[in-house]
Design a protein around this motif. Structure first.
Motif, PDB file in Angstrom:
ATOM      1  N   HIS A   1     -12.021  72.834  34.586  1.00 14.39           N
ATOM      2  CA  HIS A   1     -11.743  73.242  33.204  1.00 14.39           C
ATOM      3  C   HIS A   1     -11.037  74.586  33.274  1.00 14.39           C
ATOM      4  O   HIS A   1     -11.661  75.614  33.501  1.00 14.39           O
ATOM      5  CB  HIS A   1     -13.045  73.392  32.407  1.00 14.39           C
ATOM      6  CG  HIS A   1     -13.942  72.200  32.498  1.00 14.39           C
ATOM      7  ND1 HIS A   1     -13.819  71.120  31.660  1.00 14.39           N
ATOM      8  CD2 HIS A   1     -14.964  71.916  33.333  1.00 14.39           C
ATOM      9  CE1 HIS A   1     -14.743  70.223  31.975  1.00 14.39           C
ATOM     10  NE2 HIS A   1     -15.441  70.677  32.994  1.00 14.39           N
TER      11      HIS A   1
ATOM     12  N   ASP B   1     -14.958  72.303  38.778  1.00 11.34           N
ATOM     13  CA  ASP B   1     -15.663  72.357  37.489  1.00 11.34           C
ATOM     14  C   ASP B   1     -15.725  73.769  36.900  1.00 11.34           C
ATOM     15  O   ASP B   1     -16.796  74.234  36.504  1.00 11.34           O
ATOM     16  CB  ASP B   1     -17.079  71.780  37.675  1.00 11.34           C
ATOM     17  CG  ASP B   1     -17.685  71.355  36.326  1.00 11.34           C
ATOM     18  OD1 ASP B   1     -16.929  71.006  35.407  1.00 11.34           O
ATOM     19  OD2 ASP B   1     -18.934  71.365  36.210  1.00 11.34           O
TER      20      ASP B   1
ATOM     21  N   HIS C   1     -11.440  67.807  39.475  1.00 11.43           N
ATOM     22  CA  HIS C   1     -12.092  67.996  38.168  1.00 11.43           C
ATOM     23  C   HIS C   1     -12.320  69.481  37.944  1.00 11.43           C
ATOM     24  O   HIS C   1     -13.005  70.143  38.732  1.00 11.43           O
ATOM     25  CB  HIS C   1     -13.443  67.271  38.106  1.00 11.43           C
ATOM     26  CG  HIS C   1     -14.230  67.587  36.856  1.00 11.43           C
ATOM     27  ND1 HIS C   1     -13.917  67.043  35.623  1.00 11.43           N
ATOM     28  CD2 HIS C   1     -15.286  68.414  36.628  1.00 11.43           C
ATOM     29  CE1 HIS C   1     -14.759  67.499  34.715  1.00 11.43           C
ATOM     30  NE2 HIS C   1     -15.603  68.336  35.296  1.00 11.43           N
TER      31      HIS C   1
ATOM     32  N   HIS D   1     -19.290  64.431  38.552  1.00 11.54           N
ATOM     33  CA  HIS D   1     -20.684  64.780  38.885  1.00 11.54           C
ATOM     34  C   HIS D   1     -21.505  63.621  39.453  1.00 11.54           C
ATOM     35  O   HIS D   1     -21.812  63.610  40.621  1.00 11.54           O
ATOM     36  CB  HIS D   1     -21.407  65.435  37.704  1.00 11.54           C
ATOM     37  CG  HIS D   1     -20.803  66.741  37.318  1.00 11.54           C
ATOM     38  ND1 HIS D   1     -20.975  67.873  38.054  1.00 11.54           N
ATOM     39  CD2 HIS D   1     -19.972  67.071  36.289  1.00 11.54           C
ATOM     40  CE1 HIS D   1     -20.291  68.868  37.502  1.00 11.54           C
ATOM     41  NE2 HIS D   1     -19.674  68.405  36.432  1.00 11.54           N
TER      42      HIS D   1
ATOM     43  N   HIS E   1     -17.594  63.353  32.105  1.00 17.86           N
ATOM     44  CA  HIS E   1     -18.776  63.795  32.848  1.00 17.86           C
ATOM     45  C   HIS E   1     -19.804  62.675  32.810  1.00 17.86           C
ATOM     46  O   HIS E   1     -20.105  62.150  31.734  1.00 17.86           O
ATOM     47  CB  HIS E   1     -19.399  65.028  32.191  1.00 17.86           C
ATOM     48  CG  HIS E   1     -18.491  66.223  32.153  1.00 17.86           C
ATOM     49  ND1 HIS E   1     -17.827  66.634  31.031  1.00 17.86           N
ATOM     50  CD2 HIS E   1     -18.142  67.084  33.136  1.00 17.86           C
ATOM     51  CE1 HIS E   1     -17.115  67.718  31.310  1.00 17.86           C
ATOM     52  NE2 HIS E   1     -17.277  68.007  32.584  1.00 17.86           N
TER      53      HIS E   1
HETATM   54 ZN    ZN Z   1     -16.800  69.537  34.026  1.00 11.32          ZN
END
Ligand code: ZN
Length: 430
Positions: A61, A301, A59, A253, A216
């Motif tokens: 970005h 993340d 995960h 998360h 998320h």
């Molecule tokens: Zn994230």
């Protein structure tokens, strides 16, 4: 190609075996103690080296790659949603096609330099939605890394942008159904930014494509509280109602999930992705990762996709929270990422055995202490560094040689990336 003489690593359960590997196309086709080179077959001398299965960032970005050194908000955000609104949603709104491309290529370069060969990305660019996933695919393709991409659908930008996000996921999932290097997921921001009709539309896409949602979940306590206030139920209730929990679902998360929630997630076979550096940096709390179950992986993340660094944070944070009796094999999270990739690509990852994806990392690691399968975890956590990763292969092709990405001129890319980043920061201020 024949890789000769290395010690082959398996993350969990820990394994270390000396053997040769033969790679043909994008697959490992043979493994044995003394494989003989075929005629004209290139041979790589790997004596004294380790070979790890390629790491998976489950995960992240990529768009945050151009945020390094970015000026922060003028005053400290009050809580996590405030941080999103004042930092990350300003950044994603300032993205255009070129900055999407350069953030993806910079993030992918950093990933392969740290031995990460598959990146599961969660993308948002509300002012440049159509085709955004193709831009990331192009950037990843140049570097040579595998990608699992999605567009983050939310209601924060109104119906038109929500629908454009749904359409981008739909289009990309159709386009990559049989792509050996890319897969799609159905991206969604979080329960607190999605109304019921939007979750239902996401559920339709998941069923149509037989895919999974990438969302998320309970990252900060506000996601739980706002869901309860607005909908009178929990986040997992909402996801279950829309049939969004399946064995391709990827929940990032899970910091504020309770044991009952975790049991329901586990019963549906959904994946939980732990992001310790991000959780610490945002001050959102401690994820109960030791209770995540078998389908758990590690993400960064938005931090550079260095999975061994992330594993170190996971380890020390668990120790800090649980004390010395809280032993947890964080290498199982690295293995989890590889299992996740296996399910998405339909090819085994993670075991360097015949039939597995030829995604691997050659490490020039000279152990200063005895090294065996039994103490491999200690060497992974406190010994191995990206600078030792001299060869990185994804889908059967070298993407790094001698610690340098082979397919791109990094200096030229970074030079343009600096200009593009400065323009993004100016747009954020405007
Ligand atoms: Zn994230």
């Amino acid at each position: 190609m024949l890789l000769k003489g290395a010690s082959l690593v398996h993350f969990h359960p820990p394994g270390l075996v000396k053997a040769d590997l033969r790679v043909e196309g994008d697959t490992i086709v043979a493994r044995g103690p003394r494989l003989r080179p075929k005629r004209d077959e290139p041979v790589e001398d790997c004596r004294g080296k380790l070979i790890l299965p390629g790491l998976v960032c489950a995960h992240t970005h990529m768009y945050s790659a151009l945020s390094r050194g970015m000026p922060g908000p003028t005053s400290a955000p009050r809580a996590f949603p405030d941080m999103l609104a004042r930092v990350w949603w300003k950044l994603d709104q300032a993205l255009d096609d070129e900055s999407i491309y350069y953030s993806a290529i910079v993030g992918a370069v950093e990933a392969v330099l740290a031995g990460t060969t598959t990146i599961v990305d969660h993308h948002a660019s509300p002012n440049a939605i159509p085709g955004s996933l193709d831009i990331i695919r192009e950037a990843f393709g140049v570097v040579g890394v595998r990608g699992v991409l999605c567009y983050e659908v939310s209601d924060r930008g109104g119906l038109r942008r929500r629908d454009a996000g749904l359409a981008e996921n739909d289009r990309f999932l159709s386009a990559t159904r049989s792509d050996p290097q890319f897969r799609g997921l159905v991206g969604a921001h979080a329960s607190f930014t999605l109304r019921d009709t939007s979750l239902a539309a996401l559920g339709d896409l998941v069923r149509y494509h037989r895919s999974g949602v990438h969302i998320h979940v309970a990252e900060a306590k506000e996601d739980v509280e706002r869901t309860q206030t607005a909908h009178g139920c929990g986040i997992i209730d909402r996801l279950e109602r829309q049939d969004l929990l399946n064995d391709h679902a990827l929940l990032a998360h899970g910091v504020h999930l309770n044991d009952k929630d975790l049991a329901r997630v586990g019963a549906r076979g959904a994946w939980l992705v732990h992001n310790p550096r991000s959780n610490m940096n945002n001050g959102v709390g401690h994820a109960p990762v030791e209770r995540f179950g078998e389908r758990a992986a590690l993400g960064t993340d938005g931090w550079p996709a260095d999975m061994l660094a992330e594993a170190r944070f996971a380890h020390v944070r668990l120790r800090e929270r649980l004390g010395l009796r809280g032993a947890f094999p964080v290498a199982s999270l690295l293995e989890g990422g590889q299992q996740l990739a296996s399910g998405l690509f339909g090819v085994p990852f993670g075991s360097l055995a015949p039939g597995c994806a030829a995604d691997l990392v050659v490490c020039d690691y000279v152990a200063p202490t005895p090294l065996s399968a039994g103490n491999l975890g200690g060497h992974l956590l406190s010994g191995l560094q990206p600078a030792m990763m001299t060869g990185v292969m994804a889908a059967g092709r070298w993407v790094c040689r001698n610690g340098v990405p082979v397919n791109i001129d990094v200096e030229a890319v970074y030079c343009r990336a600096r200009q593009v980043a400065a323009a993004v920061w100016r747009r954020m201020r405007g």
